[in-house]
Motif scaffolding. Structure first.
Motif, PDB file in Angstrom:
ATOM      1  N   UNK A 375       0.823  -1.309   0.063  1.00 43.68           N
ATOM      2  CA  UNK A 375       0.090   0.055  -0.046  1.00 43.68           C
ATOM      3  C   UNK A 375       0.962   1.163   0.064  1.00 43.68           C
ATOM      4  N   UNK A 376       2.072   1.140   0.155  1.00 45.52           N
ATOM      5  CA  UNK A 376       3.123   2.287   0.368  1.00 45.52           C
ATOM      6  C   UNK A 376       3.683   2.499  -1.175  1.00 45.52           C
ATOM      7  N   UNK A 377       4.324   3.641  -1.399  1.00 47.98           N
ATOM      8  CA  UNK A 377       4.817   3.690  -2.604  1.00 47.98           C
ATOM      9  C   UNK A 377       4.245   5.192  -3.336  1.00 47.98           C
ATOM     10  N   UNK A 378       4.770   5.539  -4.312  1.00 47.55           N
ATOM     11  CA  UNK A 378       4.310   6.942  -5.019  1.00 47.55           C
ATOM     12  C   UNK A 378       3.567   6.794  -6.188  1.00 47.55           C
ATOM     13  N   UNK A 379       3.561   5.451  -6.712  1.00 49.14           N
ATOM     14  CA  UNK A 379       2.763   5.564  -8.080  1.00 49.14           C
ATOM     15  C   UNK A 379       1.621   6.041  -8.366  1.00 49.14           C
ATOM     16  N   UNK A 380       0.643   6.307  -7.347  1.00 51.92           N
ATOM     17  CA  UNK A 380      -0.600   6.973  -7.761  1.00 51.92           C
ATOM     18  C   UNK A 380      -0.172   8.337  -7.898  1.00 51.92           C
ATOM     19  N   UNK A 381       0.873   9.017  -7.408  1.00 48.72           N
ATOM     20  CA  UNK A 381       1.059  10.441  -7.326  1.00 48.72           C
ATOM     21  C   UNK A 381       1.490  10.957  -8.901  1.00 48.72           C
ATOM     22  N   UNK A 382       1.809  10.025  -9.780  1.00 48.62           N
ATOM     23  CA  UNK A 382       2.202  10.423 -11.061  1.00 48.62           C
ATOM     24  C   UNK A 382       1.723   9.159 -12.095  1.00 48.62           C
ATOM     25  N   UNK A 383       1.600   8.067 -11.936  1.00 46.15           N
ATOM     26  CA  UNK A 383       1.144   7.197 -12.974  1.00 46.15           C
ATOM     27  C   UNK A 383      -0.373   7.202 -12.927  1.00 46.15           C
ATOM     28  N   UNK A 384      -1.121   7.142 -11.915  1.00 47.22           N
ATOM     29  CA  UNK A 384      -2.424   7.066 -11.876  1.00 47.22           C
ATOM     30  C   UNK A 384      -2.858   8.459 -12.585  1.00 47.22           C
ATOM     31  N   UNK A 385      -2.323   9.569 -11.945  1.00 47.40           N
ATOM     32  CA  UNK A 385      -2.633  11.030 -12.574  1.00 47.40           C
ATOM     33  C   UNK A 385      -2.531  10.976 -13.809  1.00 47.40           C
ATOM     34  N   UNK A 386      -1.356  10.559 -14.461  1.00 45.00           N
ATOM     35  CA  UNK A 386      -1.078  10.666 -15.804  1.00 45.00           C
ATOM     36  C   UNK A 386      -2.138   9.903 -16.795  1.00 45.00           C
ATOM     37  N   UNK A 387      -2.404   8.609 -16.222  1.00 44.20           N
ATOM     38  CA  UNK A 387      -3.328   7.832 -16.913  1.00 44.20           C
ATOM     39  C   UNK A 387      -4.792   8.509 -17.324  1.00 44.20           C
ATOM     40  N   UNK A 388      -5.223   9.139 -15.682  1.00 45.52           N
ATOM     41  CA  UNK A 388      -6.399   9.589 -15.844  1.00 45.52           C
ATOM     42  C   UNK A 388      -6.588  10.829 -16.618  1.00 45.52           C
ATOM     43  N   UNK A 389      -5.493  11.589 -16.582  1.00 51.25           N
ATOM     44  CA  UNK A 389      -5.546  12.864 -17.369  1.00 51.25           C
ATOM     45  C   UNK A 389      -5.351  12.643 -18.913  1.00 51.25           C
ATOM     46  N   UNK A 390      -4.778  11.608 -19.284  1.00 57.24           N
ATOM     47  CA  UNK A 390      -4.895  11.356 -20.613  1.00 57.24           C
ATOM     48  C   UNK A 390      -6.051  10.788 -21.015  1.00 57.24           C
ATOM     49  N   UNK A 391      -6.737   9.990 -20.238  1.00 56.76           N
ATOM     50  CA  UNK A 391      -8.116   9.136 -20.358  1.00 56.76           C
ATOM     51  C   UNK A 391      -9.261  10.432 -20.666  1.00 56.76           C
ATOM     52  N   UNK A 392      -9.174  11.301 -19.589  1.00 53.59           N
ATOM     53  CA  UNK A 392     -10.025  12.125 -19.722  1.00 53.59           C
ATOM     54  C   UNK A 392     -10.109  13.048 -20.685  1.00 53.59           C
ATOM     55  N   UNK A 393      -8.926  13.545 -21.217  1.00 55.59           N
ATOM     56  CA  UNK A 393      -8.795  14.226 -22.570  1.00 55.59           C
ATOM     57  C   UNK A 393      -9.121  13.360 -23.664  1.00 55.59           C
ATOM     58  N   UNK A 394      -9.022  12.161 -23.545  1.00 54.98           N
ATOM     59  CA  UNK A 394      -9.449  11.524 -24.538  1.00 54.98           C
ATOM     60  C   UNK A 394     -10.921  11.106 -24.678  1.00 54.98           C
ATOM     61  N   UNK A 395     -11.567  11.000 -23.634  1.00 57.48           N
ATOM     62  CA  UNK A 395     -12.990  10.975 -23.534  1.00 57.48           C
ATOM     63  C   UNK A 395     -13.840  12.271 -24.131  1.00 57.48           C
ATOM     64  N   UNK A 396     -12.883  13.137 -23.429  1.00 54.96           N
ATOM     65  CA  UNK A 396     -13.697  14.607 -23.895  1.00 54.96           C
ATOM     66  C   UNK A 396     -13.712  15.085 -24.926  1.00 54.96           C
ATOM     67  N   UNK A 397     -12.475  14.342 -25.817  1.00 55.52           N
ATOM     68  CA  UNK A 397     -12.431  14.947 -27.113  1.00 55.52           C
ATOM     69  C   UNK A 397     -12.482  13.740 -28.354  1.00 55.52           C
ATOM     70  N   UNK A 398     -13.348  12.700 -27.977  1.00 52.28           N
ATOM     71  CA  UNK A 398     -13.367  11.697 -28.734  1.00 52.28           C
ATOM     72  C   UNK A 398     -13.874  11.722 -30.081  1.00 52.28           C
ATOM     73  N   UNK A 399     -14.640  12.833 -30.236  1.00 49.59           N
ATOM     74  CA  UNK A 399     -15.013  13.107 -31.629  1.00 49.59           C
ATOM     75  C   UNK A 399     -13.847  13.479 -32.799  1.00 49.59           C
ATOM     76  N   UNK A 400     -12.806  13.984 -31.973  1.00 49.27           N
ATOM     77  CA  UNK A 400     -11.776  14.779 -32.749  1.00 49.27           C
ATOM     78  C   UNK A 400     -10.630  13.434 -32.881  1.00 49.27           C
ATOM     79  N   UNK A 401     -10.275  12.699 -31.674  1.00 48.55           N
ATOM     80  CA  UNK A 401      -9.446  11.748 -31.427  1.00 48.55           C
ATOM     81  C   UNK A 401      -9.744  10.305 -32.366  1.00 48.55           C
ATOM     82  N   UNK A 402     -10.857  10.187 -32.382  1.00 53.73           N
ATOM     83  CA  UNK A 402     -10.988   8.978 -33.418  1.00 53.73           C
ATOM     84  C   UNK A 402     -11.035   8.929 -34.766  1.00 53.73           C
ATOM     85  N   UNK A 403     -11.427  10.181 -35.427  1.00 55.99           N
ATOM     86  CA  UNK A 403     -10.956  10.240 -36.590  1.00 55.99           C
ATOM     87  C   UNK A 403      -9.349  10.522 -36.972  1.00 55.99           C
TER      88      UNK A 403
END
Length: 762
Positions: A375-403
């Protein structure tokens, strides 16, 4: 609770005993490993070309067993007393080496004397030679067709000594021992004072390439593992967590390596990457296991409960990814090249072995005290945030990203059509090593180190001394001379040009064994070809074969042969086999995912994020001016395996979160929160590991490292940005096509064929 989960919860002791037993058996297999650096075994197929190579070797000897000593004078010419004496000393030392059948040099060539007696072109150094004698000998040698350009360079500064090895040199161990003895024979102060000596030829090049390849693979595998351990410690901050994360992939690689020995499969340039493939797949799966256990421990679950739950949730996804990877590699079992078939089978078994190791050892270790610090460690501080930010951007702009993703993939596919398959010997040799330098010197001074043969056969009604035989051989010479990559054809026609007609008639057939076989009604034309690449060779050899067909009189056959010809053809076939299997693998993956998630749309959707990294990788090869090599093809398999692994884990997590009332975007966001950290961490670890291979002095290996690191990054970005956008976009498009508000009178629900609903039902 799944069957695997119940077995793990109730019978952990059997898991421990089974893992120990498999590890012990794998260690036995590793003790039986053998290095297979025989080029013939790598390119062997069921074609008749190899039978002709064997036939030529029996009748005329094979350049495959010929070590070439490239001797250069310290002065401007070899025709000085010191250089001639040193060459005679070198010749005597080489002839005393065990398993050396003979040594051919300019001292072996004979000329026709004034009274019809055959005399050596370059006499023995049993008498003092003055300047005039040496000049006369030099002039004679430079004008002799069997010496000039073939054994002596145009500037008379370089000469070749062709060391023919016995048939025992087929064994790589014997060949390496003979090469060591030859190097010992060259190590003499008396020789070095007058000559610079280099060793080349197929036995030497093959040994140098295999030693460099396997040495670098071992070194960089160790460096990659060390980096993975260091990175794991940086994120986990506890050695106990590092042990849990890193041990299972290493054990999986060990099991995969043991399989090679147990199955009797030699370690060659293809099968050498099987442990690496197992390590890559195992690392990805292990990270997903660890992240799932870590989340549950943070929520207050004990390590046993968390590990058992991870087996039920993550283990199924890991099993599916391993099955997909194994089926993809198993498609290579239908390839023409034996080595490719073996590679496909052991890679498939290696993927399954990696899954077995990770799915048993990871939860076993995590359920012990070692898991208390997960349960210790620092992975959520950058890995999870990086993944969720990229994913949120992808979902928000899916009409542009898919084409954009579709257009980018198609564009890369179009660019990849210009990708050409090629392979050069020098790319398998470390830069600047003696073998690499000697190969360049051979290309510059003697037209190459590789041999090329033309076999001429005539009917029983024609004698070997018939003028038509010489006329046909001369025509073959003219055909070969049309290509600048081929030089100095040598045959009976060349030898006959040095003799009078009466002397030629007095010759006995056994005196011409290197050029003609009267009983077999066969003559051979031998020449050299530069290391111009398999692509150019394949085109050139095809043109030559067409020309030779027109030269053959009725009842005659003229065939292009030799290991160089077979290599050029079969390297192309090897790459075709690997490329076609990769295409089959992509579509098989789509079918398996469609069946596993009970939706054809899932199979279609999964193609784009898995194809984009492959297409981008091919486009990078074209943009950087690189060609498709066997090592590059394997990068595509690694890239596809990583992409599929992340795809299955994301879809599986999305299946867990998809419920009535939860939108597609929300389910994808939650899935990214669960799996994104593992995707990012796995990508970073693998990128760092592959990047270390860039330091290799072997061009093919350094290129492999660059492409593999690029492939991992492309696959990671594709899974975090392209796949989420496609899932949301496909669900929206499916709804709008099937239902409309005017038809239902309310907000439309996802259609039955929606990928999201299909995942939910799986």
């Amino acid at each position: 609770m799944s069957l695997w989960q119940r077995l793990f919860t109730n019978h952990r002791r059997f898991f421990v005993l089974g893992s120990i037993a498999i590890t012990l058996v794998s260690l036995v297999g590793m003790s039986r490993l053998r290095i297979d650096d025989d080029l013939r075994s790598l390119l062997r197929d069921r074609d008749a070309d190899f039978r002709m190579v064997d036939e030529i070797a029996r009748e005329f000897g094979s350049p495959e067993h010929e070590v070439i000593i490239f001797a250069s004078a310290q002065s401007e010419t070899l025709f000085t007393p010191d250089a001639i004496a040193a060459l005679h000393l070198l010749l005597a030392r080489l002839e005393r080496v065990d398993d050396v059948e003979r040594v051919h040099s300019m001292f072996s060539v004979r000329r026709l004397g004034r009274v019809g007696i055959l005399l050596p072109v370059v006499p023995n150094a049993d008498r003092d030679l003055d300047t005039d004698d040496l000049q006369s000998i030099r002039s004679r040698a430079m004008n002799h067709p069997l010496v000039a350009g073939k054994l002596l360079s145009a500037d008379s500064r370089h000469t070749l000594l062709l060391v023919r090895l016995t048939d025992d040199a087929h064994d790589p161990k014997v060949a390496r021992r003979i090469l060591a003895d030859i190097h010992t024979a060259l190590d003499s102060e008396n020789l070095r004072s007058a000559l610079t000596l280099e060793v080349t030829g197929l036995p030497s090049l093959r040994a140098e390439a295999s030693i460099a390849l396997f040495r670098d693979i071992m070194v960089f595998n160790v460096v990659g593992i060390v980096l993975a351990i260091a990175f794991s410690y940086w994120t986990a901050r506890r050695w106990s967590a590092v042990i849990v994360a890193c041990t299972p992939p290493m054990v999986g690689a060990l099991w995969a390596t043991g399989l090679l020995g147990l199955l009797g499969v030699g370690v060659n340039m293809l099968t050498a990457v099987v442990p690496t493939l197992a390590l890559v797949v195992g690392t990805c799966d292990s990270v997903h296991f660890i992240e799932d256990v870590r989340r549950r421990v943070r929520r207050g679950n004990d390590t046993l409960t968390a590990s058992s739950a991870a087996v039920g949730r993550v283990g199924i996804a890991c099993g599916l990814t391993s099955l997909v990877t194994a089926v993809g590699f198993a498609s290579l079992a239908f390839a023409r090249i034996d080595a490719v078939r073996s590679f496909g089978i052991v890679s498939a078994l290696g993927a399954l072995a990696s899954f077995a190791a990770v799915s048993t050892i990871t939860p076993l270790l995590a359920s012990t005290r070692l898991g208390n610090t997960l349960h210790l460690g620092i992975s959520p501080r950058f890995a999870t945030q990086m993944a969720t930010r990229l994913g949120n951007f992808s979902i928000h702009h899916e009409r542009r990203i898919v084409p954009i993703g579709i257009v980018a993939t198609l564009g890369c596919v179009c660019v990849s059509l210009f990708l050409e398959a090629d392979n050069r010997i020098r790319d398998s040799l470390p830069r600047g090593t003696p073998a690499s330098v000697a190969l360049e010197h051979m290309d510059d001074s003697f037209g190459g180190a590789m041999g090329l043969d033309v076999l001429v056969r005539w009917p029983a009604s024609v004698a070997w001394s018939d003028p038509m035989v010489l006329e046909t051989l001369e025509k073959v010479h003219l055909t070969l001379n049309d290509y600048k990559e081929i030089s100095h054809p040598l045959s009976l026609a060349t030898f006959s040009g040095t003799l009078s007609q009466s002397s030629l008639q007095r010759l006995q057939p056994d005196q011409l064994g290197d050029f003609v076989d009267p009983q077999g009604r066969t003559a051979i034309v031998r020449s050299r070809v530069t290391d111009c690449g398999s692509m150019r060779m394949d085109i050139m050899f095809g043109e030559i074969e067409k020309s030779l067909t027109t030269l053959a009189p009725a009842g005659w056959t003229i065939d292009l042969a030799g290991m160089t010809v077979v290599s050029a053809r079969n390297i192309r076939q090897l790459m075709l086999d690997l490329s076609s299997s990769l295409t089959i693998e992509v579509f098989v993956i789509g079918i398996i995912l469609a069946v596993a998630f009970r939706s054809p749309l899932i199979g279609i959707i999964s193609l784009l994020p898995n194809m984009f990294p492959l297409a981008a990788l091919a486009a990078v090869l074209v943009a950087t001016g690189r060609t498709l090599e066997p090592a590059n093809i394997i990068v595509f398999n690694v890239c596809l395996g990583l992409s599929v692994d992340d795809t299955v884990h994301l879809l599986s997590s999305m299946n867990h979160h998809r419920r009535p009332g939860i939108s597609t975007g929300t389910a994808v966001r939650r899935a990214l929160y669960d799996t994104g950290s593992a995707v990012v961490l796995g990508g970073l670890v693998l990128t760092a590991g592959f990047a270390t291979v860039l330091a290799s002095r072997v061009p093919s290996l350094s290129g492999f490292g660059l492409l593999a690191a690029t492939a991992v990054m492309a696959a990671t970005v594709s899974e975090l940005m392209l796949l989420p956008a496609i899932l949301v976009w496909a669900d929206r498009v499916c709804e709008s096509r099937i239902f409309s508000k005017s038809q239902t009178g309310s907000k439309p629900y996802p259609c039955n064929n929606s990928p999201v609903n299909s995942v939910n039902r799986a």
